[in-house]
Motif scaffolding. Structure first.
Motif, PDB file in Angstrom:
ATOM      1  N   ASP A 178       0.844  -1.175   0.000  1.00 39.29           N
ATOM      2  CA  ASP A 178       0.000   0.000   0.000  1.00 39.29           C
ATOM      3  C   ASP A 178       0.887   1.235   0.000  1.00 39.29           C
ATOM      4  OD1 ASP A 178      -2.092   1.703   0.312  1.00 39.29           O
ATOM      5  OD2 ASP A 178      -3.097   0.454   1.800  1.00 39.29           O
ATOM      6  N   SER A 179       0.328   2.315  -0.472  1.00 41.58           N
ATOM      7  CA  SER A 179       1.135   3.527  -0.493  1.00 41.58           C
ATOM      8  C   SER A 179       1.092   4.251   0.844  1.00 41.58           C
ATOM      9  CB  SER A 179       0.651   4.450  -1.606  1.00 41.58           C
ATOM     10  OG  SER A 179      -0.678   4.806  -1.359  1.00 41.58           O
ATOM     11  N   SER A 180       0.135   3.888   1.715  1.00 36.93           N
ATOM     12  CA  SER A 180       0.094   4.539   3.015  1.00 36.93           C
ATOM     13  C   SER A 180       1.285   4.084   3.853  1.00 36.93           C
ATOM     14  CB  SER A 180      -1.225   4.250   3.724  1.00 36.93           C
ATOM     15  OG  SER A 180      -1.434   2.882   3.784  1.00 36.93           O
ATOM     16  N   ILE A 192      -2.192  -7.034 -14.721  1.00 36.39           N
ATOM     17  CA  ILE A 192      -2.187  -6.468 -13.375  1.00 36.39           C
ATOM     18  C   ILE A 192      -2.085  -4.940 -13.461  1.00 36.39           C
ATOM     19  CG2 ILE A 192      -0.937  -6.402 -11.180  1.00 36.39           C
ATOM     20  CD1 ILE A 192      -0.034  -9.323 -11.903  1.00 36.39           C
ATOM     21  N   ALA A 193      -1.285  -4.479 -14.406  1.00 35.52           N
ATOM     22  CA  ALA A 193      -1.141  -3.026 -14.565  1.00 35.52           C
ATOM     23  C   ALA A 193      -2.475  -2.388 -14.939  1.00 35.52           C
ATOM     24  CB  ALA A 193      -0.095  -2.724 -15.618  1.00 35.52           C
ATOM     25  N   SER A 194      -3.302  -3.135 -15.680  1.00 33.61           N
ATOM     26  CA  SER A 194      -4.598  -2.580 -16.095  1.00 33.61           C
ATOM     27  C   SER A 194      -5.512  -2.343 -14.888  1.00 33.61           C
ATOM     28  CB  SER A 194      -5.280  -3.499 -17.108  1.00 33.61           C
ATOM     29  OG  SER A 194      -5.728  -4.667 -16.471  1.00 33.61           O
ATOM     30  N   LEU A 195      -5.212  -3.008 -13.773  1.00 40.48           N
ATOM     31  CA  LEU A 195      -6.003  -2.806 -12.546  1.00 40.48           C
ATOM     32  C   LEU A 195      -5.900  -1.368 -12.058  1.00 40.48           C
ATOM     33  CD1 LEU A 195      -5.087  -5.950 -10.444  1.00 40.48           C
ATOM     34  CD2 LEU A 195      -7.355  -5.352 -11.235  1.00 40.48           C
ATOM     35  N   ARG A 196      -4.734  -0.778 -12.305  1.00 41.79           N
ATOM     36  CA  ARG A 196      -4.483   0.577 -11.813  1.00 41.79           C
ATOM     37  C   ARG A 196      -5.452   1.592 -12.409  1.00 41.79           C
ATOM     38  NH1 ARG A 196       0.585   1.028  -9.342  1.00 41.79           N
ATOM     39  NH2 ARG A 196       1.882  -0.799  -9.572  1.00 41.79           N
ATOM     40  N   GLU A 197      -5.945   1.265 -13.615  1.00 41.06           N
ATOM     41  CA  GLU A 197      -6.842   2.217 -14.280  1.00 41.06           C
ATOM     42  C   GLU A 197      -8.292   2.057 -13.811  1.00 41.06           C
ATOM     43  OE1 GLU A 197      -6.084   1.052 -18.240  1.00 41.06           O
ATOM     44  OE2 GLU A 197      -3.943   1.468 -18.005  1.00 41.06           O
ATOM     45  N   GLY A 233       0.181  -2.798  -6.695  1.00 38.11           N
ATOM     46  CA  GLY A 233       0.211  -1.644  -5.788  1.00 38.11           C
ATOM     47  C   GLY A 233      -1.034  -1.587  -4.923  1.00 38.11           C
ATOM     48  N   GLU A 234      -1.581  -0.397  -4.775  1.00 35.29           N
ATOM     49  CA  GLU A 234      -2.705  -0.236  -3.858  1.00 35.29           C
ATOM     50  C   GLU A 234      -4.005  -0.813  -4.400  1.00 35.29           C
ATOM     51  OE1 GLU A 234      -3.660   4.363  -5.104  1.00 35.29           O
ATOM     52  OE2 GLU A 234      -2.235   3.933  -3.517  1.00 35.29           O
ATOM     53  N   LYS A 235      -3.993  -1.280  -5.612  1.00 33.57           N
ATOM     54  CA  LYS A 235      -5.217  -1.854  -6.184  1.00 33.57           C
ATOM     55  C   LYS A 235      -5.385  -3.329  -5.831  1.00 33.57           C
ATOM     56  CE  LYS A 235      -6.906   1.681  -8.406  1.00 33.57           C
ATOM     57  NZ  LYS A 235      -8.228   2.206  -8.110  1.00 33.57           N
ATOM     58  N   VAL A 236      -4.414  -3.864  -5.155  1.00 34.21           N
ATOM     59  CA  VAL A 236      -4.502  -5.284  -4.788  1.00 34.21           C
ATOM     60  C   VAL A 236      -4.362  -5.426  -3.278  1.00 34.21           C
ATOM     61  CG1 VAL A 236      -3.439  -7.569  -5.058  1.00 34.21           C
ATOM     62  CG2 VAL A 236      -3.513  -6.010  -6.996  1.00 34.21           C
ATOM     63  N   ARG A 237      -5.281  -6.152  -2.672  1.00 37.44           N
ATOM     64  CA  ARG A 237      -5.196  -6.420  -1.232  1.00 37.44           C
ATOM     65  C   ARG A 237      -5.086  -7.915  -1.014  1.00 37.44           C
ATOM     66  NH1 ARG A 237      -9.863  -2.723   0.677  1.00 37.44           N
ATOM     67  NH2 ARG A 237      -8.872  -0.715   0.422  1.00 37.44           N
ATOM     68  N   ARG A 244     -11.875 -11.438  -5.360  1.00 37.70           N
ATOM     69  CA  ARG A 244     -13.076 -10.603  -5.457  1.00 37.70           C
ATOM     70  C   ARG A 244     -12.723  -9.325  -6.183  1.00 37.70           C
ATOM     71  NH1 ARG A 244     -15.407 -12.091   0.021  1.00 37.70           N
ATOM     72  NH2 ARG A 244     -13.436 -11.252   0.705  1.00 37.70           N
ATOM     73  N   TYR A 245     -13.548  -8.988  -7.150  1.00 31.76           N
ATOM     74  CA  TYR A 245     -13.322  -7.740  -7.878  1.00 31.76           C
ATOM     75  C   TYR A 245     -14.686  -7.143  -8.175  1.00 31.76           C
ATOM     76  CZ  TYR A 245     -11.252  -4.408 -11.062  1.00 31.76           C
ATOM     77  OH  TYR A 245     -10.843  -3.255 -11.666  1.00 31.76           O
ATOM     78  N   GLY A 246     -15.029  -6.088  -7.465  1.00 33.04           N
ATOM     79  CA  GLY A 246     -16.385  -5.562  -7.590  1.00 33.04           C
ATOM     80  C   GLY A 246     -17.357  -6.629  -7.122  1.00 33.04           C
ATOM     81  N   LYS A 247     -18.356  -6.899  -7.964  1.00 29.90           N
ATOM     82  CA  LYS A 247     -19.337  -7.913  -7.579  1.00 29.90           C
ATOM     83  C   LYS A 247     -18.900  -9.309  -7.986  1.00 29.90           C
ATOM     84  CE  LYS A 247     -23.340  -4.894  -7.735  1.00 29.90           C
ATOM     85  NZ  LYS A 247     -24.516  -4.494  -8.496  1.00 29.90           N
ATOM     86  N   ARG A 248     -17.880  -9.374  -8.788  1.00 30.47           N
ATOM     87  CA  ARG A 248     -17.475 -10.680  -9.307  1.00 30.47           C
ATOM     88  C   ARG A 248     -16.500 -11.365  -8.371  1.00 30.47           C
ATOM     89  NH1 ARG A 248     -17.066 -10.160 -15.808  1.00 30.47           N
ATOM     90  NH2 ARG A 248     -19.160  -9.364 -16.060  1.00 30.47           N
TER      91      ARG A 248
END
Lengths: 271, 526
Positions: free
Chosen positions: A216-218, B64-69, B110-114, B142-146
């Motif tokens: 995370d960036s935080s 994965i990079a496309s997730l950032r958008e 990055g921050e788009k993945v937990r 999980r991604y949105g509702k999917r």
């Protein structure tokens, strides 16, 4: 330490001889470890524990187990973590505390030698002994993969990266140990403080992170990720992965503690 | 002491303050430098693992990079339960590889993945907070509702281990131990990136497509119990479901793909005509035909591939692999026998005459079709379209495209590793007018084994979804790159164990103890 066990200290003076002085100090420290029966006793217990652990690992994986898992688990066994917590503190507890207690530190400091050279010399001596301690485990792995024992081809590149990780972590913890030793003249206290620091470094980051691993960036997750030495070892180095961010952390933190130690050693001049 | 006397109180305070300031500056520099060097832009990583296991392919990196958008965040939970010593190595291996791989994905995203790794035994509360579980030892994306779930490691009712992320070789519990087969489950190939990339692509897909299930011909419907997992996965991946009775109505215009699953009897002329019209207008059809061993033994009529395909202008090739089960009409079924209309390979019923299965039967090896992942593009033949069921061993591929210019695949039993891993079990046919047709050799390949724990597809989930995605021309969702991961295995004899024990537990520690006594003695003497 008896006089006989210690090599004669004859420091050459002058700027060009800084490396020579450093080498003499390092050699002195290393020699003091090698001629100390306690060091060999530590090795005895370490290798006994590690031997039992490795044997159990072979037992668990002997029937079709993955050789790469063996290579990784061999490195990542509990003995490794115990050794990483205990050994640097045991190796460094004497570094300054003992010399302070016996008064030999003043003698050393009166030699034509800089404070930071003393610190680096002691650090390198301890670090070299720490590395020497692990060397047989590496050789052991080479022996174990021979047809006489396991008869298997292990990925030595991956294992070497694992050792690099151990070395980097060792260097950090040795510098922490040197620092705690410089703070007191009580060896036990120095050792305990160093052990606690190492233990905290291993235990707290995973506790803080909880069950969540996030890039995370935080700030907090980033700090946790950067100081999670267990994760660095288990998920990166032991798997053959090197991240320059992690390497930078170990090197910079070691340097930071060496700097702090130098400041503490210098402080005796004006306190 | 002399030094202390040399400094006055004020000067000592000054020096102390400057030292303190230098320490603070050093700490700040250290913190800032670490902050800078942890930025992804300045970080570099090197993969020195065997075979570069953790080097993510450029295609996956792009994904994965496309997730950032996007606005949503991809959440990946790993839920696992430590297994007993029997599977210790397998689970360790799988978990380790997967965690590291997920770490890399998270790192790239990055921050788009937990990421969450939940050890059930240590995080029971956290696991409970996560809501109802579909099962243990899974990875949930999980991604949105999917959402999608991949099995990390599961044990089926027959005691075999399966994973969506790896090809696992199970010990042969019933027959004799095959050459090279261990008595514990072992991972033959790790394909985590392929499975995760495939899942990710499906999650990122934004379009909703409609599947029409044929209800006539006694075919299976979406609500049929064996189809529940498959239907759930299709729904999760953006497919809507509807029914069509081909005996009374034409295929609706909004039909993106027509499912003819397990028809109980051959198509009647009017139904056949409707399917033909649909296909000629560029329609896509998925057909699975299975043969019920028990029903066949009881003499019940079984639908044949030929009967279904020939009216549609499709013919079967001679590479079709058939088993040697007794034919309902009596007598031993032989290879290329017109009566032989079954595509089924089971260890208990290997055809000893078939050029492909004969060596298997001889070597006591068998083909595990449940692990099948690959579909193949069939060649066009003069006089109609041609479907060939190939039994092809290509361990690390889900889907392989064959160019008609390339020589036909030739199966050579005995080639190293030839009999294990994914098999080609489906033919895909590009129709004249942009339509597509996929023929899957058995229902089990779509839905997995019925009644298995957790209701997962095991090894077939990606295969099934790949087939459907190919049909609806979501080719970008038909992923996958091959990756070779084959670690050598430990096989330690009893003598070897004794040697290891003697060397590690006795001799080596004794050496160090001896050195301790030696230095003690030497120092005393000195």
């Amino acid at each position: 330490m008896t006089e006989l066990a210690r090599p004669s200290i004859d420091f050459p003076s002058g700027r060009a001889s800084a490396l020579s002085r450093l080498w003499i100090l390092t050699r002195k420290e290393l020699w003091s470890f090698l001629v100390n029966p306690t060091s060999w006793l530590i090795l005895f217990f370490f290798y006994l524990y590690r031997g039992i652990e490795t044997y159990n690992l072979v037992l668990a994986l002997r029937d079709g187990g993955d050789a790469d898992v063996f290579g990784m688990q061999y490195l990542a066994g509990s003995s490794t973590y115990w050794a990483v917590v205990l050994l640097p503190s045991l190796l460094t507890m004497k570094a300054f505390a003992e010399e302070k207690r016996t008064g030999s530190l003043e003698l050393l400091m009166s030699s034509p030698i800089q404070d930071h050279e003393v610190v680096i010399g002691k650090y390198l001596g301890s670090l070299l002994f720490f590395a020497l301690l692990w060397l047989p485990t590496m050789l052991l792995l080479l022996v174990l993969q021979s047809p006489l024992f396991l008869d298997v081809q292990l990925s030595l590149t991956q294992v070497s990266v694992g050792y690099l990780g151990l070395f980097l972590l060792g260097s950090l913890l040795v510098s922490v140990g040197i620092f705690t030793s410089s703070l007191t003249d009580n060896q036990l206290l120095a050792s305990l403080a160093s052990m606690l620091a190492a233990y905290a470094l291993m235990v707290f980051p995973p506790q803080l992170a909880g069950d969540q691993t996030t890039v995370d960036s935080s700030l907090l997750p980033m700090v946790i990720e950067q100081i999670s030495v267990i994760q660095h070892l288990g998920s990166w180095f032991f798997r053959g992965l090197i991240d320059t961010g992690h390497v930078f952390f170990y090197v910079s933190t070691s340097l930071l503690f060496l700097f702090l130690t130098t400041r503490v050693v210098e402080s005796r001049k004006w306190r | 002491m002399a030094m202390k006397q040399g400094f006055g109180r004020g000067r000592r305070a000054m020096i102390g303050a400057s030292v303190l300031a230098s320490i603070v500056v050093a700490l700040l520099i250290w913190a800032f430098a670490n902050y800078i060097f942890t930025r992804p832009q300045l970080r570099t990583s090197f993969d020195l693992s065997p075979g570069g296991q953790f080097t993510i392919s450029p295609a996956t990196q792009q994904l994965i990079a496309s997730l950032r958008e996007k606005n949503s965040i991809l959440e990946i939970d790993t839920l696992f339960v430590p297994r007993n010593a029997d599977e210790y190595g397998l689970q360790e291996s799988l978990l380790g590889l997967t965690k590291t791989l997920l770490g890399r994905i998270s790192y790239l995203g990055g921050e788009k993945v937990r990421l969450k790794h939940l050890d059930y035994m240590r995080n029971i509360e956290a696991v409970k907070r996560g809501g109802p579980m579909q099962g243990l030892n899974v990875i949930r994306l999980r991604y949105g509702k999917r959402k999608r779930t991949l099995s990390l490691l599961m044990q089926t009712a027959d005691g075999r281990f399966r994973s969506d992320l790896a090809d696992i070789q199970n010990p042969d519990s019933q027959g004799p131990k095959n050459p090279g087969q261990a008595s514990r489950p072992v991972m033959r190939a790790y394909k985590g990136e392929e499975a995760l990339a495939s899942a990710l692509k499906e999650l990122l897909s934004e379009e909703d497509l409609k599947i029409y299930w044929v209800t006539s011909q006694n075919s299976l419907r979406p609500e049929s119990p064996p189809m529940s997992s498959f239907v759930r996965d299709l729904t999760d991946n953006g497919f809507l479901h509807a029914l069509v009775d081909l005996e009374n109505e034409a295929v609706p215009e909004d039909c993106d793909v027509l499912f003819l699953i397990q028809p109980g009897y051959e198509l009647r002329p009017d139904s056949l005509e409707r399917v033909r019209v649909y296909m000629e207008s560029g329609g896509r059809v998925l057909m699975t035909v299975s043969y019920d061993v028990n029903e066949a033994r009881q003499g019940a009529p079984q639908v044949s591939h030929r009967g279904l395909l020939q009216p549609l202008g499709l013919s079967l090739g001679s590479s079709m692999v058939l088993n040697g089960l007794p034919d309902p009409a009596g007598g031993e079924v032989r290879y290329r026998d017109p009566k032989c209309r079954i595509l089924q390979i089971r260890r208990g019923g290997l055809n000893r005459n078939h050029p492909v299965t004969k060596p298997m039967a001889k070597s006591q090896r068998y083909v595990d079709l449940f692990q099948a992942r690959e579909i193949r593009f069939a060649d066009k033949r003069p006089g109609g379209l041609f479907a060939d069921f190939l039994l092809h061993s290509n361990r690390y591929t889900f889907l392989e495209s064959l160019s008609p210019n390339k020589p036909r695949f030739s199966y050579h039993p005995g080639v190293a590793g030839g009999l294990v891993g994914p098999k080609t079990v489906a033919a895909t046919i590009e129709l004249e007018k942009k339509g597509r047709f996929a023929l899957v050799s058995g229902l089990c390949l779509i839905m997995g084994l019925p009644g298995q724990a957790g209701g997962f597809y095991e090894g077939n989930r990606d295969f099934a979804l790949n087939v459907v995605n190919w049909l609806v021309k979501r080719d970008r969702l038909v992923t996958v790159r091959s990756r070779d991961y084959r670690a050598s295995r430990l096989e330690v004899s009893l003598q070897g164990l004794t040697r290891i024990k003697t060397f590690l537990v006795i001799l080596l520690p004794l050496f160090f103890l001896g050195m301790a006594f030696f230095t003690l003695f030497w120092r005393r003497r000195a």
